[in-house]
Scaffold this motif. Structure first.
Motif, PDB file in Angstrom:
ATOM      1  N   GLY A  69       0.859  -1.183   0.000  1.00  0.00           N
ATOM      2  CA  GLY A  69       0.000   0.000   0.000  1.00  0.00           C
ATOM      3  C   GLY A  69       0.889   1.225   0.000  1.00  0.00           C
ATOM      4  O   GLY A  69       1.735   1.389  -0.866  1.00  0.00           O
ATOM      5  N   GLU A  70       0.722   2.098   0.994  1.00  0.00           N
ATOM      6  CA  GLU A  70       1.586   3.276   1.110  1.00  0.00           C
ATOM      7  C   GLU A  70       2.772   3.025   2.032  1.00  0.00           C
ATOM      8  O   GLU A  70       3.611   3.902   2.195  1.00  0.00           O
ATOM      9  CB  GLU A  70       0.778   4.466   1.639  1.00  0.00           C
ATOM     10  CG  GLU A  70      -0.196   5.039   0.647  1.00  0.00           C
ATOM     11  CD  GLU A  70      -0.796   6.345   1.134  1.00  0.00           C
ATOM     12  OE1 GLU A  70      -0.437   6.828   2.230  1.00  0.00           O
ATOM     13  OE2 GLU A  70      -1.629   6.897   0.407  1.00  0.00           O
ATOM     14  N   VAL A  71       2.846   1.846   2.625  1.00  0.00           N
ATOM     15  CA  VAL A  71       3.921   1.533   3.572  1.00  0.00           C
ATOM     16  C   VAL A  71       5.087   0.894   2.824  1.00  0.00           C
ATOM     17  O   VAL A  71       4.919  -0.058   2.072  1.00  0.00           O
ATOM     18  CB  VAL A  71       3.423   0.594   4.695  1.00  0.00           C
ATOM     19  CG1 VAL A  71       4.557   0.226   5.630  1.00  0.00           C
ATOM     20  CG2 VAL A  71       2.276   1.232   5.451  1.00  0.00           C
ATOM     21  N   ILE A  72       6.257   1.444   3.056  1.00  0.00           N
ATOM     22  CA  ILE A  72       7.486   0.914   2.477  1.00  0.00           C
ATOM     23  C   ILE A  72       8.162   0.088   3.567  1.00  0.00           C
ATOM     24  O   ILE A  72       8.321   0.551   4.693  1.00  0.00           O
ATOM     25  CB  ILE A  72       8.395   2.060   2.016  1.00  0.00           C
ATOM     26  CG1 ILE A  72       7.705   2.840   0.889  1.00  0.00           C
ATOM     27  CG2 ILE A  72       9.757   1.546   1.595  1.00  0.00           C
ATOM     28  CD1 ILE A  72       8.287   4.200   0.639  1.00  0.00           C
ATOM     29  N   VAL A  73       8.547  -1.128   3.214  1.00  0.00           N
ATOM     30  CA  VAL A  73       9.207  -2.013   4.169  1.00  0.00           C
ATOM     31  C   VAL A  73      10.603  -2.331   3.640  1.00  0.00           C
ATOM     32  O   VAL A  73      10.749  -2.892   2.564  1.00  0.00           O
ATOM     33  CB  VAL A  73       8.400  -3.311   4.388  1.00  0.00           C
ATOM     34  CG1 VAL A  73       9.109  -4.212   5.383  1.00  0.00           C
ATOM     35  CG2 VAL A  73       6.981  -3.001   4.841  1.00  0.00           C
ATOM     36  N   LEU A  74      11.608  -1.936   4.412  1.00  0.00           N
ATOM     37  CA  LEU A  74      12.992  -2.248   4.075  1.00  0.00           C
ATOM     38  C   LEU A  74      13.468  -3.345   5.020  1.00  0.00           C
ATOM     39  O   LEU A  74      13.268  -3.255   6.228  1.00  0.00           O
ATOM     40  CB  LEU A  74      13.883  -1.009   4.244  1.00  0.00           C
ATOM     41  CG  LEU A  74      13.507   0.226   3.430  1.00  0.00           C
ATOM     42  CD1 LEU A  74      14.449   1.379   3.759  1.00  0.00           C
ATOM     43  CD2 LEU A  74      13.502  -0.065   1.946  1.00  0.00           C
ATOM     44  N   THR A  75      14.091  -4.363   4.469  1.00  0.00           N
ATOM     45  CA  THR A  75      14.628  -5.462   5.260  1.00  0.00           C
ATOM     46  C   THR A  75      16.138  -5.278   5.379  1.00  0.00           C
ATOM     47  O   THR A  75      16.797  -4.928   4.397  1.00  0.00           O
ATOM     48  CB  THR A  75      14.308  -6.814   4.583  1.00  0.00           C
ATOM     49  OG1 THR A  75      12.896  -6.894   4.393  1.00  0.00           O
ATOM     50  CG2 THR A  75      14.769  -7.978   5.416  1.00  0.00           C
ATOM     51  N   ARG A  76      16.661  -5.511   6.577  1.00  0.00           N
ATOM     52  CA  ARG A  76      18.096  -5.336   6.826  1.00  0.00           C
ATOM     53  C   ARG A  76      18.894  -6.233   5.876  1.00  0.00           C
ATOM     54  O   ARG A  76      18.597  -7.413   5.703  1.00  0.00           O
ATOM     55  CB  ARG A  76      18.418  -5.690   8.274  1.00  0.00           C
ATOM     56  CG  ARG A  76      19.844  -5.341   8.677  1.00  0.00           C
ATOM     57  CD  ARG A  76      20.144  -5.692  10.123  1.00  0.00           C
ATOM     58  NE  ARG A  76      19.182  -5.158  11.066  1.00  0.00           N
ATOM     59  CZ  ARG A  76      19.232  -3.933  11.593  1.00  0.00           C
ATOM     60  NH1 ARG A  76      20.178  -3.115  11.243  1.00  0.00           N
ATOM     61  NH2 ARG A  76      18.320  -3.547  12.461  1.00  0.00           N
ATOM     62  N   ALA A  77      19.918  -5.658   5.274  1.00  0.00           N
ATOM     63  CA  ALA A  77      20.770  -6.387   4.335  1.00  0.00           C
ATOM     64  C   ALA A  77      21.841  -7.174   5.086  1.00  0.00           C
ATOM     65  O   ALA A  77      22.023  -7.006   6.291  1.00  0.00           O
ATOM     66  CB  ALA A  77      21.422  -5.401   3.365  1.00  0.00           C
ATOM     67  N   GLY A  78      22.564  -7.982   4.366  1.00  0.00           N
ATOM     68  CA  GLY A  78      23.631  -8.787   4.946  1.00  0.00           C
ATOM     69  C   GLY A  78      24.725  -7.963   5.593  1.00  0.00           C
ATOM     70  O   GLY A  78      25.420  -8.441   6.481  1.00  0.00           O
ATOM     71  N   ASP A  79      24.876  -6.697   5.166  1.00  0.00           N
ATOM     72  CA  ASP A  79      25.900  -5.836   5.764  1.00  0.00           C
ATOM     73  C   ASP A  79      25.424  -5.183   7.062  1.00  0.00           C
ATOM     74  O   ASP A  79      26.143  -4.393   7.669  1.00  0.00           O
ATOM     75  CB  ASP A  79      26.366  -4.771   4.771  1.00  0.00           C
ATOM     76  CG  ASP A  79      25.271  -3.790   4.370  1.00  0.00           C
ATOM     77  OD1 ASP A  79      24.137  -3.869   4.903  1.00  0.00           O
ATOM     78  OD2 ASP A  79      25.546  -2.926   3.509  1.00  0.00           O
ATOM     79  N   GLY A  80      24.184  -5.500   7.487  1.00  0.00           N
ATOM     80  CA  GLY A  80      23.656  -4.965   8.740  1.00  0.00           C
ATOM     81  C   GLY A  80      22.935  -3.634   8.599  1.00  0.00           C
ATOM     82  O   GLY A  80      22.426  -3.100   9.578  1.00  0.00           O
ATOM     83  N   HIS A  81      22.867  -3.102   7.386  1.00  0.00           N
ATOM     84  CA  HIS A  81      22.242  -1.800   7.149  1.00  0.00           C
ATOM     85  C   HIS A  81      20.954  -1.953   6.342  1.00  0.00           C
ATOM     86  O   HIS A  81      20.719  -2.971   5.711  1.00  0.00           O
ATOM     87  CB  HIS A  81      23.195  -0.879   6.384  1.00  0.00           C
ATOM     88  CG  HIS A  81      24.465  -0.598   7.117  1.00  0.00           C
ATOM     89  ND1 HIS A  81      24.531   0.259   8.181  1.00  0.00           N
ATOM     90  CD2 HIS A  81      25.720  -1.078   6.938  1.00  0.00           C
ATOM     91  CE1 HIS A  81      25.773   0.314   8.617  1.00  0.00           C
ATOM     92  NE2 HIS A  81      26.516  -0.505   7.891  1.00  0.00           N
ATOM     93  N   PHE A  82      20.169  -0.893   6.368  1.00  0.00           N
ATOM     94  CA  PHE A  82      18.988  -0.813   5.509  1.00  0.00           C
ATOM     95  C   PHE A  82      19.382  -0.045   4.255  1.00  0.00           C
ATOM     96  O   PHE A  82      20.041   0.989   4.338  1.00  0.00           O
ATOM     97  CB  PHE A  82      17.832  -0.096   6.219  1.00  0.00           C
ATOM     98  CG  PHE A  82      17.317  -0.849   7.405  1.00  0.00           C
ATOM     99  CD1 PHE A  82      16.516  -1.976   7.242  1.00  0.00           C
ATOM    100  CD2 PHE A  82      17.630  -0.451   8.690  1.00  0.00           C
ATOM    101  CE1 PHE A  82      16.038  -2.685   8.337  1.00  0.00           C
ATOM    102  CE2 PHE A  82      17.160  -1.138   9.790  1.00  0.00           C
ATOM    103  CZ  PHE A  82      16.365  -2.261   9.617  1.00  0.00           C
TER     104      PHE A  82
END
Length: 161
Positions: free
Chosen positions: A43-56
């Motif tokens: 929808g209007e929500v953006i979901v970022l999943t933490r990457a292997g380097d520990g950052h978004f």
């Protein structure tokens, strides 16, 4: 090696090269899918999943140049490596000195049109351009305009209410 051994050796070499190519292409496809799954739009929500380097990471653009921004809630302003700013054609507006995790850094200010996946835009954003910066940082000058919350491994971003 006789003339009759050569075709058999060539066949074996060809088979092993094909197997190697299939494994390589399979790995590249898996890698691309894994990178794409770090960003989701619900929808209007953006979901970022933490990457292997520990950052978004948040994919976007500076002008017409594709960029993988590192989300940095500790950064006051958005900062770009000089090589990226040069490719995007950004013009220096004035010198700047700042303090980063690596210490003091000198660079310049510029204006950039920043577009992020999910429809977030910041036109004519004042950005810092730093020669030795390793990755583009998305700072609180953009993030502060949004409502975001974090839970283990996930950053949820939505427009301000």
């Amino acid at each position: 090696m006789s003339h009759q051994d050569l075709p058999h050796t060539l066949k074996l070499l060809t088979v092993w090269l094909l197997i190697g190519l299939i494994i390589f292409l399979g790995f590249k496809t898996w890698e691309r899918e894994r990178e794409a799954s770090r960003f989701k739009l619900a929808g209007e929500v953006i979901v970022l999943t933490r990457a292997g380097d520990g950052h978004f990471h948040w994919p976007g653009r500076v002008g017409a140049i594709e960029v993988d921004f590192l989300v940095d809630t500790g950064a006051t302003a958005t900062a770009l490596p000089q090589a990226l700013a040069d490719r995007a054609g950004l013009k220096p507006l004035g010198a700047v000195q700042t303090h980063t995790a690596a210490g003091a850094a000198r660079g310049f200010l510029a204006r950039a049109d920043v577009t992020l996946e999910g429809g977030v835009r910041a036109d004519k954003l004042s950005v810092m351009v730093l020669p030795n910066l390793s990755a583009p940082l998305l700072g609180m000058d953009v993030l502060g305009r949004l409502h975001f919350s974090q839970k283990p491994g996930e950053l949820r971003i939505e427009p301000q209410p």
